[in-house]
Scaffold this motif. Structure first.
Motif, mmCIF file in Angstrom:
data_model
loop_
_atom_site.group_PDB
_atom_site.id
_atom_site.type_symbol
_atom_site.label_atom_id
_atom_site.label_comp_id
_atom_site.label_asym_id
_atom_site.label_seq_id
_atom_site.Cartn_x
_atom_site.Cartn_y
_atom_site.Cartn_z
ATOM 1 N N GLU A 169 -57.324 8.722 -102.277
ATOM 2 C CA GLU A 169 -57.104 9.383 -100.853
ATOM 3 C C GLU A 169 -58.491 10.220 -100.402
ATOM 4 N N ASN A 170 -59.158 10.573 -101.378
ATOM 5 C CA ASN A 170 -60.570 10.779 -101.048
ATOM 6 C C ASN A 170 -61.429 10.426 -100.301
ATOM 7 N N LEU A 171 -61.661 9.060 -100.884
ATOM 8 C CA LEU A 171 -62.451 7.797 -100.753
ATOM 9 C C LEU A 171 -62.388 7.335 -98.903
ATOM 10 N N LYS A 172 -63.511 7.458 -98.216
ATOM 11 C CA LYS A 172 -62.763 6.294 -96.802
ATOM 12 C C LYS A 172 -61.930 4.879 -97.477
ATOM 13 N N GLN A 173 -61.555 4.733 -96.173
ATOM 14 C CA GLN A 173 -60.574 3.551 -96.199
ATOM 15 C C GLN A 173 -62.148 2.387 -96.534
ATOM 16 N N ASP A 174 -62.471 2.641 -95.925
ATOM 17 C CA ASP A 174 -63.603 0.850 -95.458
ATOM 18 C C ASP A 174 -64.728 0.850 -96.546
ATOM 19 N N ASP A 175 -64.635 1.573 -97.303
ATOM 20 C CA ASP A 175 -65.627 1.639 -98.758
ATOM 21 C C ASP A 175 -65.000 2.170 -99.809
ATOM 22 N N CYS A 176 -63.382 2.225 -99.669
ATOM 23 C CA CYS A 176 -62.914 2.404 -101.055
ATOM 24 C C CYS A 176 -63.054 1.375 -102.217
ATOM 25 N N THR A 177 -62.927 -0.112 -101.753
ATOM 26 C CA THR A 177 -63.282 -0.170 -102.439
ATOM 27 C C THR A 177 -64.359 -0.054 -103.764
ATOM 28 N N ALA A 178 -64.832 -0.405 -102.819
ATOM 29 C CA ALA A 178 -66.275 -0.664 -102.835
ATOM 30 C C ALA A 178 -66.991 0.680 -104.215
ATOM 31 N N GLU A 237 -70.747 13.441 -104.470
ATOM 32 C CA GLU A 237 -69.279 13.192 -104.039
ATOM 33 C C GLU A 237 -68.436 12.725 -104.647
ATOM 34 N N PHE A 238 -68.838 11.945 -106.372
ATOM 35 C CA PHE A 238 -67.698 12.079 -107.012
ATOM 36 C C PHE A 238 -67.384 13.054 -108.041
ATOM 37 N N VAL A 239 -68.910 14.028 -107.811
ATOM 38 C CA VAL A 239 -68.357 15.494 -109.066
ATOM 39 C C VAL A 239 -67.229 16.741 -107.745
ATOM 40 N N ARG A 240 -68.641 16.234 -106.325
ATOM 41 C CA ARG A 240 -67.279 17.930 -105.227
ATOM 42 C C ARG A 240 -65.650 16.908 -105.185
ATOM 43 N N GLN A 241 -65.225 15.268 -105.118
ATOM 44 C CA GLN A 241 -64.423 14.902 -105.619
ATOM 45 C C GLN A 241 -63.474 15.202 -107.135
ATOM 46 N N LYS A 242 -64.373 15.801 -107.841
ATOM 47 C CA LYS A 242 -63.277 16.111 -109.250
ATOM 48 C C LYS A 242 -63.196 14.883 -110.415
ATOM 49 N N TYR A 243 -63.771 13.761 -109.397
ATOM 50 C CA TYR A 243 -63.409 12.482 -110.638
ATOM 51 C C TYR A 243 -64.738 12.514 -111.981
ATOM 52 N N LEU A 244 -65.351 13.108 -111.098
ATOM 53 C CA LEU A 244 -66.880 13.511 -112.309
ATOM 54 C C LEU A 244 -67.074 15.336 -112.684
ATOM 55 N N GLU A 245 -68.049 15.220 -114.208
ATOM 56 C CA GLU A 245 -68.388 16.547 -114.107
ATOM 57 C C GLU A 245 -69.923 16.162 -114.578
ATOM 58 N N PHE A 305 -79.218 16.559 -118.402
ATOM 59 C CA PHE A 305 -77.823 16.165 -117.909
ATOM 60 C C PHE A 305 -76.680 15.721 -117.971
ATOM 61 N N GLU A 306 -75.812 16.222 -118.398
ATOM 62 C CA GLU A 306 -74.745 15.164 -119.024
ATOM 63 C C GLU A 306 -73.385 14.991 -117.627
ATOM 64 N N PHE A 307 -72.614 13.669 -117.939
ATOM 65 C CA PHE A 307 -71.939 13.325 -117.249
ATOM 66 C C PHE A 307 -70.231 12.989 -118.500
ATOM 67 N N GLN A 308 -69.058 13.959 -117.655
ATOM 68 C CA GLN A 308 -68.274 13.575 -118.284
ATOM 69 C C GLN A 308 -67.020 13.601 -117.313
ATOM 70 N N TRP A 309 -65.630 13.005 -117.948
ATOM 71 C CA TRP A 309 -64.389 12.590 -116.395
ATOM 72 C C TRP A 309 -64.731 13.865 -115.637
ATOM 73 N N GLY A 310 -64.232 14.391 -114.772
ATOM 74 C CA GLY A 310 -63.877 15.207 -114.337
ATOM 75 C C GLY A 310 -61.981 15.435 -114.164
ATOM 76 N N ALA A 311 -61.100 17.153 -113.838
ATOM 77 C CA ALA A 311 -59.908 16.405 -113.653
ATOM 78 C C ALA A 311 -58.849 15.877 -113.026
#
Length: 276
Positions: free
Chosen positions: A124-133, A185-193, A205-211
């Motif tokens: 729901e945090n992603l804008k509807q027009d570009d959600c799929t992409a 954006e993905f980090v702020r939305q907690k999809y990624l760490e 730096f490294e990425f992990q799954w966010g909460a």
């Protein structure tokens, strides 16, 4: 008779164009396509693939079925002789980057739709027009992290995206600033760490799954997504399957076993493995 012939329709060349649009000319053989490709530069073909991907995504946002005649007229144009190769590459990009499959729903009239292969994510945090992409890109990154032991260096993630023709250093026609999208954006939305790796100089730096990702999807859903793209059974990746099945059986949070400070268990260590 001459007048009658003139009123029957367009001249030969225009008529051929319309026939190509509506009925599509006989499919060139593989050798004919290859010869046509050899007359074009890789950059020319890549550009057409990118244009077609963008065109299909725009149509999908409006949920409008896509006619092959429109693809030929609006995108392919003078590249008809390599149409099959362009649409094949575009289909591969749509699947690998966006998690979308190009499906022909009307073989007689050659009408297509895009069908999502993505696992469930409550975006729901992603804008509807570009959600799929964006959801497609996010899922690709989450998949990569899980398959690499639940964590990966930033450089490894960028290299993976470059292989999919999504360069973090170049503005993307769909995603815009890719690096900003992923690291902010993905980090702020907690999809990624996105964390600095200790004791690295210069800093790495490294990425992990966010909460949020851990709450909205599961390892098994992600593994099934990867398996579908690779056309394999999820059990082909025995380590990941065992881990995903254990999480599914426990019904626990994805990162519950790695979020406790001081945890030295095997699951925690496995979750912190990094790609080198």
């Amino acid at each position: 008779m001459a007048q009658k012939r003139r009123t029957k329709g367009p001249g030969p060349s225009q008529g051929e164009d319309l026939a190509a649009d509506e009925d599509f000319a006989p499919t060139p053989s593989a050798s004919q396509v290859q010869r046509s490709l050899e007359r074009l530069s890789p950059a020319q073909v890549d550009q057409k693939v990118s244009e077609l991907v963008q065109y299909l995504l725009v149509k999908d946002q409006k949920k409008i079925p896509i006619k092959r005649a429109d693809i030929l007229k609006n995108v392919i144009k003078d590249y008809r002789s390599v149409y099959s190769e362009i649409i094949k590459r575009a289909g591969r990009t749509l699947q690998q980057v966006f998690g979308l499959q190009l499906v022909e729903i009307d073989p007689k009239h050659h009408i297509y739709i895009l069908v999502s292969n993505l696992p469930r994510l409550e975006v729901e945090n992603l804008k509807q027009d570009d959600c799929t992409a964006k959801l497609g890109l996010l899922t690709v990154i989450l998949s990569f992290l899980f398959m690499k032991g639940n964590a990966a260096k930033e450089s490894a993630v960028w290299e993976m995206l470059r292989r999919l023709r999504v360069d973090p250093g170049v503005r993307h026609e769909v995603f815009g600033d890719v690096k900003k999208l992923v690291t902010e954006e993905f980090v702020r939305q907690k999809y990624l760490e996105y964390n600095r790796i200790p004791h690295t100089d210069p800093p790495e730096f490294e990425f992990q799954w966010g909460a949020r990702a851990a709450k909205e999807t599961s390892k098994m859903q992600i593994l099934r997504f990867v398996a579908k793209i690779q056309n394999k059974d999820p059990r082909a990746w025995s380590t990941q399957y065992t881990e995903a099945a254990a999480e599914e059986a426990a019904g626990g949070d994805l990162f519950q076993d790695i979020s406790t400070p001081g945890d030295t268990g095997g699951a925690s260590q496995g979750a912190r493995r990094r790609t080198r």
